[in-house]
Design an enzyme around this catalytic site. Structure first.
Site, PDB file in Angstrom:
ATOM      1  N   SER A   1     -53.381 -19.727  16.508  1.00  0.00           N
ATOM      2  CA  SER A   1     -54.785 -20.190  16.189  1.00  0.00           C
ATOM      3  C   SER A   1     -55.053 -21.849  16.836  1.00  0.00           C
ATOM      4  O   SER A   1     -56.324 -22.008  16.883  1.00  0.00           O
ATOM      5  CB  SER A   1     -55.039 -20.218  14.721  1.00  0.00           C
ATOM      6  OG  SER A   1     -54.212 -20.947  14.006  1.00  0.00           O
TER       7      SER A   1
ATOM      8  N   HIS B   1     -56.340 -13.323  16.019  1.00  0.00           N
ATOM      9  CA  HIS B   1     -57.062 -14.068  17.034  1.00  0.00           C
ATOM     10  C   HIS B   1     -56.978 -13.190  18.218  1.00  0.00           C
ATOM     11  O   HIS B   1     -57.462 -13.339  19.126  1.00  0.00           O
ATOM     12  CB  HIS B   1     -56.473 -15.369  17.207  1.00  0.00           C
ATOM     13  CG  HIS B   1     -56.974 -16.478  16.092  1.00  0.00           C
ATOM     14  ND1 HIS B   1     -57.967 -16.978  16.211  1.00  0.00           N
ATOM     15  CD2 HIS B   1     -56.342 -16.662  14.955  1.00  0.00           C
ATOM     16  CE1 HIS B   1     -58.432 -18.048  15.053  1.00  0.00           C
ATOM     17  NE2 HIS B   1     -57.132 -17.580  14.373  1.00  0.00           N
TER      18      HIS B   1
ATOM     19  N   HIS C   1     -49.237 -19.268  10.923  1.00  0.00           N
ATOM     20  CA  HIS C   1     -50.377 -19.687   9.874  1.00  0.00           C
ATOM     21  C   HIS C   1     -49.752 -20.322   8.616  1.00  0.00           C
ATOM     22  O   HIS C   1     -49.005 -19.612   8.130  1.00  0.00           O
ATOM     23  CB  HIS C   1     -51.295 -18.699  10.024  1.00  0.00           C
ATOM     24  CG  HIS C   1     -52.496 -19.443   9.735  1.00  0.00           C
ATOM     25  ND1 HIS C   1     -53.036 -19.117   8.174  1.00  0.00           N
ATOM     26  CD2 HIS C   1     -53.746 -19.652  10.149  1.00  0.00           C
ATOM     27  CE1 HIS C   1     -54.217 -19.578   7.998  1.00  0.00           C
ATOM     28  NE2 HIS C   1     -54.682 -20.070   9.279  1.00  0.00           N
TER      29      HIS C   1
END
Length: 383
Positions: A174, A202, A130
């Site tokens: 994600s 997640h 991320h």
């Protein structure tokens, strides 16, 4: 004379608008160009808890009992019983020794990276981790070595070259929705005396239908969980050994100088975990909906990735075509994510469809029907 910053802002916005990459806010409840949203397949509320009556009551009770605001940073007077209860709950279900809370997953990840590492460290990370992790590592000055996405051989080559360091991955990615091989990575890290850090944003709360954590301290050294996905509320936590948390509490500037997570929100996250533990049907229903969507999409000839999670990308490739399909769906009342570069690599623009436990079979059938109509004869790239 215009100020240089004004000129820079105008130029960049104009360029983004011309290239179709201008990000803009949209009022909740409206789709593209303000079409009404009847069926929302765009958010991360995987278990449908964000609008549950039980959690609305928990938020009210938490506010009455502990207050609406923390009023200060955790190191001054902003750390209270509600925060401690949540931290103890998270430690109990993951097996970690200690925990600290943040107001968002982005702040937890970036703070962890730039506090734990410096220019003397080498950090090995999956190529698709991320943005919050990347931003924090850049701020830290650490050397970043990136292995091919979910590629064990690639990860091992870097670990062999840089032993006694750290490897970072997400549990569920994600944008692609695929899962990292946590057990294999954990074994590799032990072999090369390296820590394993997992961003479990997640995966936490949805992977195991029995309410326990699917990832625990037996597998990972540091685990980041967020409350804005399966838990349906707000905030995040870093879980680790007592020494790591003590170090972060004493040195993490974001934690030291920010007002603590609201005690009402801390109690809300605690209540959400308890609700999930008492409601195994919710993750089970989500898994059923994932299976139904994939089965219907396959029957309709829609190309899907290998994701077995709530995140179901349909790779289209072209930015303009992706937006066109998303807009056509919006006109029919279906809201889906339209993800373009730079969020994903150039040429991999996609519809990011996210399923939740509250979607009905009829809604999923109707979505697949509309997708099939829109994607027929379109030059869609195979994933």
């Amino acid at each position: 004379m215009a100020h240089p910053l004004t000129e820079k802002i105008t130029q960049q916005l104009t360029q983004q608008q011309a290239s179709g990459l201008l990000r803009q806010r949209k009022l909740l409840g409206s789709g593209t160009d303000n079409h009404p949203v009847n069926f929302d397949f765009s958010h991360n509320d995987y278990l449908g808890l964000a609008s549950s009556t039980e959690l609305a009551q928990a938020l009210y009770q938490g506010a009455l009992t502990y207050g609406v605001g923390s009023k200060a940073s955790p190191l001054v007077s902003g750390y209270g019983e509600a925060h401690q209860l949540l931290e103890q709950k998270l430690c109990a279900i993951t097996g970690h020794q200690a925990c600290m809370l943040f107001c968002s997953g982005f702040s937890a990840n970036s703070t962890l990276m730039k506090t734990l590492f410096d220019s003397t460290d080498v950090v090995i990370a999956d190529k698709l981790v991320h943005a919050s992790i990347i931003d924090g590592l850049v701020d830290s000055g650490a050397k970043l070595a990136r292995y091919l996405h979910n590629d064990i051989d690639s990860a091992e080559r870097l670990l062999a070259k840089h032993p006694n360091n750290v490897l970072i991955t997400e549990s569920v990615f994600s944008m692609d929705g695929d899962s990292a091989p946590i057990n294999a990575l954990s074994a590799l890290c032990q072999q090369y005396n390296s820590w394993l850090i997992v961003d479990d944003a997640h995966g936490f709360g949805v992977v195991d239908p029995h309410g326990s954590a699917a990832i625990t301290a037996k597998q990972v050294d540091i685990q980041v969980v967020t409350f804005g996905k399966a838990l349906g509320c707000q905030g995040a936590a870093i879980l680790a050994s007592q020494d790591v948390i003590d170090f972060l509490v004493a040195n993490a500037r974001h934690y030291i100088y920010s007002t603590a997570l609201s005690p009402a929100n801390a109690y809300l996250a605690y209540a959400a975990i308890e609700l999930i533990q008492k409601s195994p049907h919710l993750p089970s229903q989500l898994n059923d909906n994932i299976t139904l969507f994939r089965t219907l999409a396959s029957q309709a000839g829609i190309n899907l990735t290998a994701s077995q999670t709530a995140i179901q990308p349909i790779i289209i490739g072209d930015n303009a075509l992706t937006m066109m399909v998303a807009e056509s769906l919006a006109q029919k009342g279906f809201k889906v994510g339209a993800i373009r570069s730079p969020t994903v690599p150039v040429g991999s623009a996609r519809l990011r469809i996210t399923l939740n436990a509250k979607h009905t079979s009829l809604q999923i059938n109707q979505l697949v029907t509309q997708l099939a109509l829109l994607l027929i004869d379109q030059p869609i790239e195979n994933p």
